[in-house]
Motif scaffolding. Structure first.
Motif, short mmCIF file in Angstrom:
data_model
loop_
_atom_site.label_atom_id
_atom_site.label_comp_id
_atom_site.label_asym_id
_atom_site.label_seq_id
_atom_site.Cartn_x
_atom_site.Cartn_y
_atom_site.Cartn_z
N TYR A 19 34.18 43.32 35.84
CA TYR A 19 35.18 44.00 35.01
C TYR A 19 35.92 42.95 34.19
N THR A 20 36.19 43.28 32.96
CA THR A 20 36.87 42.33 32.08
C THR A 20 38.34 42.15 32.42
N ASP A 21 38.96 43.16 33.04
CA ASP A 21 40.38 43.07 33.35
C ASP A 21 40.63 42.74 34.82
N VAL A 22 39.60 42.30 35.54
CA VAL A 22 39.75 41.91 36.94
C VAL A 22 39.37 40.44 37.07
N THR A 23 40.29 39.65 37.65
CA THR A 23 40.04 38.22 37.84
C THR A 23 39.23 38.00 39.11
N ARG A 52 40.58 49.40 34.36
CA ARG A 52 41.69 50.27 33.98
C ARG A 52 41.89 50.16 32.48
N PRO A 53 41.15 50.93 31.74
CA PRO A 53 41.29 50.83 30.28
C PRO A 53 42.66 51.29 29.83
N LYS A 54 43.21 50.59 28.87
CA LYS A 54 44.53 50.96 28.35
C LYS A 54 44.41 52.24 27.54
N ALA A 68 36.21 47.57 31.29
CA ALA A 68 37.51 47.38 31.92
C ALA A 68 37.67 48.39 33.06
#
Length: 262
Positions: A138-142, A190-192, A188
């Motif tokens: 996921y792009t928004d998960v480190t 959790r997409p904004k 993502a």
């Protein structure tokens, strides 16, 4: 005493290169017609010339003009052909030829999707000299510092791909245990949500001018009254005569019974 007189040496002609005996004999054996011609140009005596001519002619008739000469020549060529040589040499090679070593098949990339990262490392460590690269799916998960139990969602190279060498780099995309894999890479978790546009306010209609009640008017009667002539003109009622709705004395300045005439 007187010295003895010198012996007289007979004159001998100069011998040319084509008159050399070795050359003439060689020509008589290999090419009789040319050899016979050289014999009669040589310095040999008549008897030698005749003998050499007869012998060379017989040699030419026997060897070159014999009807069996082409057959023998063909038989010799046939016996010296590669096929005959191969057939003769075949029985001598009794030992079987050593089989050529088969090329080592290229290693294939195993399938590590669905396994923890620790298991994926063990699956490829014997195939590659490079370390297995881990990335978040996921792009928004480190990616966590301890991601040994994170699950592989995608892998590069794909499962079954041939590895040309052990220096090929391999990459896996992981999610935390208990997290569902995305449908594709670069998604993502959790997409904004896009901001909801504010509705455009609808302008309220301007209220129509209402006439004020004015009981000071005379003859007008009714409930309609106008504060001034501007209101009368705005309502499209000018001029107003005495007795019409909205007539008032305050509108009729000259008192002639017609208000807002100008």
């Amino acid at each position: 005493m007187y010295p003895p007189p010198h012996a007289h040496t007979p004159w001998q002609p100069i011998r040319r290169w084509w008159q050399h005996p070795a050359l003439i004999i060689t020509a008589l054996v290999l090419l009789p017609p040319a050899g016979i011609a050289l014999v009669w140009l040589s310095q040999w005596n008549q008897k030698k010339k005749i003998i050499a001519t007869v012998l060379s002619g017989l040699w030419f008739l026997v060897v070159f003009l014999s009807p069996d000469a082409p057959k023998k020549t063909g038989d010799d060529a046939k016996s010296k052909s590669p096929t005959a040589v191969t057939a003769t040499a075949t029985p001598q090679s009794s030992a079987p030829a050593a089989a050529a070593p088969s090329p080592t098949p290229a290693s294939a990339m195993p399938s590590v999707v669905g396994t923890p990262f620790a298991g994926a490392e063990k699956a490829v460590e014997a195939l590659l000299d490079t370390e297995l690269t881990a990335r978040s799916a996921y792009t928004d998960v480190t990616l966590g510092a301890d991601h040994t139990q994170w699950v592989v969602c995608f892998q590069e190279p794909e499962a079954g791909s041939a590895l040309a060498s052990k220096s090929v780099s391999a990459t896996v995309h992981l999610v935390d245990a208990g997290t569902t894999c995305p449908t594709e890479k670069g998604t993502a978790l959790r997409p904004k949500s896009s901001p909801t546009p504010k509705p455009t306010p609808t302008p309220e209609p301007e209220p129509e001018p209402t006439a004020d009640n004015d009981d000071s008017g005379s003859g007008g009667g009714g409930s309609v009254s106008y504060r001034n002539c501007s209101a009368v003109k705005a309502a499209g009622k000018a001029p107003i005569r005495r007795g019409d709705p909205g007539y008032g004395s305050h509108l009729d300045r000259d008192g002639d019974g017609i208000a807002c005439e100008r």
